[in-house]
Design an enzyme around this catalytic site. Structure first.
Site, short mmCIF file in Angstrom:
data_model
loop_
_atom_site.label_atom_id
_atom_site.label_comp_id
_atom_site.label_asym_id
_atom_site.label_seq_id
_atom_site.Cartn_x
_atom_site.Cartn_y
_atom_site.Cartn_z
N SER A 7 2.87 -2.22 10.54
CA SER A 7 4.31 -2.22 10.84
C SER A 7 4.96 -3.57 10.51
O SER A 7 5.84 -4.04 11.23
CB SER A 7 4.57 -1.82 12.30
OG SER A 7 4.11 -0.49 12.50
N GLU A 35 -7.29 4.47 7.53
CA GLU A 35 -7.02 5.90 7.28
C GLU A 35 -8.20 6.55 6.57
O GLU A 35 -8.31 7.78 6.58
CB GLU A 35 -5.71 6.04 6.47
CG GLU A 35 -4.51 5.81 7.37
CD GLU A 35 -3.22 5.45 6.64
OE1 GLU A 35 -3.16 5.59 5.41
OE2 GLU A 35 -2.28 5.03 7.34
N LYS A 62 0.26 4.21 -0.37
CA LYS A 62 -0.42 5.40 0.16
C LYS A 62 -0.22 6.59 -0.79
O LYS A 62 -0.13 6.40 -2.00
CB LYS A 62 0.08 5.70 1.57
CG LYS A 62 0.00 4.48 2.48
CD LYS A 62 0.05 4.83 3.92
CE LYS A 62 0.16 3.57 4.74
NZ LYS A 62 -0.23 3.71 6.12
N HIS A 114 -9.82 0.88 4.46
CA HIS A 114 -8.57 1.13 5.20
C HIS A 114 -8.87 2.09 6.36
O HIS A 114 -9.66 3.02 6.22
CB HIS A 114 -7.52 1.74 4.26
CG HIS A 114 -6.16 1.75 4.88
ND1 HIS A 114 -5.78 2.69 5.80
CD2 HIS A 114 -5.10 0.92 4.72
CE1 HIS A 114 -4.54 2.43 6.19
NE2 HIS A 114 -4.11 1.36 5.55
N ASN A 147 0.89 -1.17 0.00
CA ASN A 147 0.00 0.00 0.00
C ASN A 147 0.92 1.22 0.00
O ASN A 147 1.44 1.59 1.05
CB ASN A 147 -0.89 -0.02 1.25
CG ASN A 147 -1.70 1.26 1.38
OD1 ASN A 147 -1.81 2.03 0.42
ND2 ASN A 147 -2.27 1.49 2.56
N GLU A 164 -5.90 -5.33 10.28
CA GLU A 164 -4.92 -4.26 10.48
C GLU A 164 -5.27 -3.49 11.76
O GLU A 164 -6.08 -2.55 11.71
CB GLU A 164 -4.95 -3.28 9.31
CG GLU A 164 -4.54 -3.86 7.99
CD GLU A 164 -3.86 -2.79 7.13
OE1 GLU A 164 -2.70 -3.00 6.76
OE2 GLU A 164 -4.47 -1.76 6.86
N GLY A 217 1.72 2.21 10.87
CA GLY A 217 2.64 3.36 10.81
C GLY A 217 3.29 3.73 12.13
O GLY A 217 3.91 4.78 12.25
C1 PEP Z 1 -1.16 0.16 5.94
O1 PEP Z 1 -1.24 1.37 5.74
O2 PEP Z 1 -1.99 -0.61 5.46
C2 PEP Z 1 -0.05 -0.32 6.76
C3 PEP Z 1 -0.07 -1.57 7.15
O3 PEP Z 1 0.92 0.59 7.07
P1 PEP Z 1 2.32 0.27 7.83
O4 PEP Z 1 2.89 -0.98 7.20
O5 PEP Z 1 3.16 1.47 7.56
O6 PEP Z 1 2.01 0.07 9.26
#
Ligand code: PEP
Length: 257
Positions: A212, A97, A11, A95, A9, A167, A173
């Site tokens: 992460s 976000e 972003k 997601h 992803n 997630e 993040g």
């Molecule tokens: C994500 O945005 O789906 C994600 C898992 O981000 P990160 O790997 O940076 O935690």
């Protein structure tokens, strides 16, 4: 047997030269890693570039969101059909976000799943609890609520057209990934819930972990029996690190049938 899947992803990052370098590095770095599947989800303006570079390769691409409408007066939105025209096989929906900024409700994520699947896309349906919910022991309740909102709209059989991604919001993040044992226990719980509804759907559903996920913890997470791969944000911005994650998935995975 469920094949591992690693999804980048990216972003709201990238430039045309940067995307090219990333994709060339990924194609090169995964040339001998055919025991799992790879997908890169780009911002919409870069999907045409992804299509030009990835067509005819084993790497698939997708969008990071889409409208729940098929067409109409929705300025600034992108329809499922447009993603299909740009060769996308996947689209991320729900997601955190997007959920957290008030754009997506449980209900609208269900609608997105439905129109994405109707258009022939594989929705990568994200769910997970916030830190506050986690601390209150509400993980099971929240994820089942999010999952049921989709099942109610599309039915359990049609859920099989998508991929699930657990997630936890507190891991995205932050550099604080869920432990492999915690991620495994939630994915096992979610799979068990699906198996009760439909054994075939539950057994075959690919469920990813995201939050992460990095090169240093990928192999351990992918060794868990219910973790079928990962959704990777930050670490997909570093080509070498992302290639290492893909290689870890391939080492833990199976050849295509
Ligand atoms: C994500 O945005 O789906 C994600 C898992 O981000 P990160 O790997 O940076 O935690």
């Amino acid at each position: 047997m469920r094949r591992k899947l690693v999804v980048a992803n990216r972003k709201m990052h990238g430039t045309i030269p940067d995307n090219r370098a990333f994709l060339e590095g990924l194609l090169e770095g995964t040339r001998d890693c055919r025991n799992s599947d790879y997908v890169v989800c780009f911002p919409h303006p870069y999907l045409y570039q992804a299509q030009s570079i990835l067509t005819g390769t084993p790497i698939a691409w997708g969008g990071q969101n889409m409208s729940r409408h098929e067409a109409g007066p929705y300025t600034g939105s992108v329809s499922p059909g447009m993603l299909v025209e740009l060769g996308c096989a996947y689209v991320i929906i729900g997601h955190s976000e997007r959920r957290s900024r008030g754009h997506d409700s449980d209900n609208s994520v269900g609608e997105r799943f439905q129109v994405a699947a109707k258009a022939g896309l594989k929705p990568i349906f994200c769910m997970g609890e916030t830190l506050e919910e986690y601390e209150q022991g509400l993980t099971d309740l929240v994820t089942i609520r999010q999952l049921n909102a989709v099942i109610q709209q599309v039915g359990i059989k049609n859920l099989a057209q998508g991929i699930l991604a657990y997630e936890p919001v507190w891991a995205i993040g932050t550099g604080k990934a869920a432990s492999p044992e915690h991620a495994q226990s939630i994915l096992h719980f979610l799979r068990g819930y699906l198996i009760l509804k439909d054994p075939e759907v539950g057994e075959n559903m690919r469920i990813l972990y995201g939050g992460s996920l990095k090169a240093h913890n990928a192999a351990e997470l992918f060794s868990m029996p219910d973790i079928d791969g990962g959704l990777v944000g930050g670490a997909s911005l570093d080509t070498e690190e992302f290639v290492e994650i893909c290689r870890a998935a391939s080492s833990a995975g199976f050849p295509a049938a």
